[in-house]
Scaffold this motif. Structure first.
Motif, mmCIF file in Angstrom:
data_model
loop_
_atom_site.group_PDB
_atom_site.id
_atom_site.type_symbol
_atom_site.label_atom_id
_atom_site.label_comp_id
_atom_site.label_asym_id
_atom_site.label_seq_id
_atom_site.Cartn_x
_atom_site.Cartn_y
_atom_site.Cartn_z
ATOM 1 N N VAL A 16 0.950 -1.011 0.127
ATOM 2 C CA VAL A 16 -0.005 -0.122 -0.088
ATOM 3 C C VAL A 16 0.862 1.329 -0.251
ATOM 4 C CG1 VAL A 16 -1.638 1.334 1.541
ATOM 5 C CG2 VAL A 16 -1.976 -1.027 0.956
ATOM 6 N N ARG A 17 1.970 1.116 0.774
ATOM 7 C CA ARG A 17 2.890 2.511 0.789
ATOM 8 C C ARG A 17 3.462 2.696 -0.679
ATOM 9 N NH1 ARG A 17 6.572 4.811 5.092
ATOM 10 N NH2 ARG A 17 7.317 6.360 4.120
ATOM 11 N N TRP A 18 4.022 1.596 -1.356
ATOM 12 C CA TRP A 18 4.620 1.602 -2.455
ATOM 13 C C TRP A 18 3.856 2.342 -3.541
ATOM 14 C CZ3 TRP A 18 3.319 -1.511 -6.878
ATOM 15 C CH2 TRP A 18 3.990 -1.423 -7.877
ATOM 16 N N VAL A 19 2.424 1.833 -3.317
ATOM 17 C CA VAL A 19 1.253 2.354 -4.612
ATOM 18 C C VAL A 19 1.060 3.673 -4.322
ATOM 19 C CG1 VAL A 19 -0.966 2.202 -5.006
ATOM 20 C CG2 VAL A 19 0.124 -0.021 -4.793
ATOM 21 N N ALA A 20 0.927 3.863 -2.957
ATOM 22 C CA ALA A 20 0.897 5.417 -2.784
ATOM 23 C C ALA A 20 2.110 6.269 -3.036
ATOM 24 C CB ALA A 20 0.568 5.686 -1.077
ATOM 25 N N SER A 21 3.060 5.697 -2.966
ATOM 26 C CA SER A 21 4.573 6.582 -3.257
ATOM 27 C C SER A 21 4.622 6.941 -4.649
ATOM 28 C CB SER A 21 5.577 5.878 -2.649
ATOM 29 O OG SER A 21 5.917 4.890 -3.074
ATOM 30 N N GLY A 22 4.206 6.050 -5.510
ATOM 31 C CA GLY A 22 4.302 6.342 -6.926
ATOM 32 C C GLY A 22 5.690 5.885 -7.622
ATOM 33 N N VAL A 23 6.446 5.227 -6.951
ATOM 34 C CA VAL A 23 7.687 5.059 -7.247
ATOM 35 C C VAL A 23 7.750 3.647 -8.241
ATOM 36 C CG1 VAL A 23 10.166 3.925 -6.316
ATOM 37 C CG2 VAL A 23 8.812 5.661 -5.014
ATOM 38 N N PRO A 24 8.396 3.889 -9.322
ATOM 39 C CA PRO A 24 8.303 2.808 -10.359
ATOM 40 C C PRO A 24 8.992 1.549 -10.086
ATOM 41 C CG PRO A 24 9.757 4.569 -11.157
ATOM 42 C CD PRO A 24 9.157 5.144 -9.893
ATOM 43 N N PHE A 25 9.865 1.509 -9.070
ATOM 44 C CA PHE A 25 10.604 0.399 -8.694
ATOM 45 C C PHE A 25 9.841 -0.258 -7.546
ATOM 46 C CE2 PHE A 25 13.935 -1.584 -5.707
ATOM 47 C CZ PHE A 25 13.953 -2.422 -6.682
ATOM 48 N N PHE A 26 9.690 -1.429 -7.601
ATOM 49 C CA PHE A 26 8.746 -2.390 -6.482
ATOM 50 C C PHE A 26 9.861 -2.467 -5.231
ATOM 51 C CE2 PHE A 26 7.161 -6.054 -4.653
ATOM 52 C CZ PHE A 26 5.669 -5.637 -4.418
ATOM 53 N N TRP A 27 10.240 -1.642 -4.518
ATOM 54 C CA TRP A 27 11.130 -1.657 -3.438
ATOM 55 C C TRP A 27 10.482 -2.625 -2.273
ATOM 56 C CZ3 TRP A 27 9.021 -0.108 1.316
ATOM 57 C CH2 TRP A 27 7.857 0.708 1.139
ATOM 58 N N PRO A 28 9.327 -2.777 -2.268
ATOM 59 C CA PRO A 28 8.897 -3.791 -1.194
ATOM 60 C C PRO A 28 9.419 -5.230 -1.254
ATOM 61 C CG PRO A 28 7.065 -2.543 -1.720
ATOM 62 C CD PRO A 28 7.788 -2.179 -2.563
ATOM 63 N N ALA A 29 9.930 -5.446 -2.430
ATOM 64 C CA ALA A 29 10.311 -7.119 -2.803
ATOM 65 C C ALA A 29 11.020 -7.376 -1.523
ATOM 66 C CB ALA A 29 10.766 -7.227 -3.929
ATOM 67 N N MET A 30 12.181 -6.654 -1.227
ATOM 68 C CA MET A 30 13.410 -7.048 -0.250
ATOM 69 C C MET A 30 12.895 -7.310 1.196
ATOM 70 S SD MET A 30 16.017 -8.117 -1.940
ATOM 71 C CE MET A 30 16.997 -8.346 -0.512
#
Length: 139
Positions: free
Chosen positions: A94-108
């Motif tokens: 949810v935080r990643w979607v809200a931030s709009g960053v193109p890289f999927f940083w929650p993976a790690m």
């Protein structure tokens, strides 16, 4: 032949004979059969042609208990750990979607959460298999 085209009597394979022979030998080792009965039944096992004949040789013996597969997430603490990891993963996504960053940083972080749950389940499973009466091995 029956209506489905399957033969009513199937020929026994060597693996079938060996399975029944091991059941008879185990019953003899437990004292359920005398030595003469074991010898008679084993000779009958190796001379049978059909599987239904094999079934009659062990019909009076108790069936072996089915093996249970270990439950990976069976312990309550592991299930709670898994629930927390899933909740954190959802919050990270949810935080990643809200931030709009193109890289999927929650993976790690999600990878390390999954690893922690798997290690926890492995440790709990090892503890469950250990019995205090087994003692400790000292090398």
């Amino acid at each position: 032949m029956d209506t489905n085209g399957i033969p009513s009597r199937l020929r026994a394979a060597d693996a079938d004979r060996e399975r029944v022979a091991s059941l008879i030998q185990a019953a003899g080792g437990e004292g359920r059969l005398t030595l003469e009965e074991v010898e008679d039944r084993l000779s009958a096992v190796y001379s049978t042609k059909y599987t239904d004949e094999l079934a009659t040789l062990t019909s009076d013996l108790p069936k072996p208990a089915p093996r249970r597969r270990p439950v990976v997430f069976g312990h309550r603490a592991v299930r709670i750990h898994l629930a927390v990891a899933v909740a954190l993963s959802v919050l990270l996504i949810v935080r990643w979607v809200a931030s709009g960053v193109p890289f999927f940083w929650p993976a790690m972080p999600m990878f390390w959460l999954a690893m922690s749950v798997l290690v926890h389940a492995r440790v709990r499973g090892a503890r469950r298999r250990f019995k205090p009466e087994d003692g400790f091995a000292v090398a």
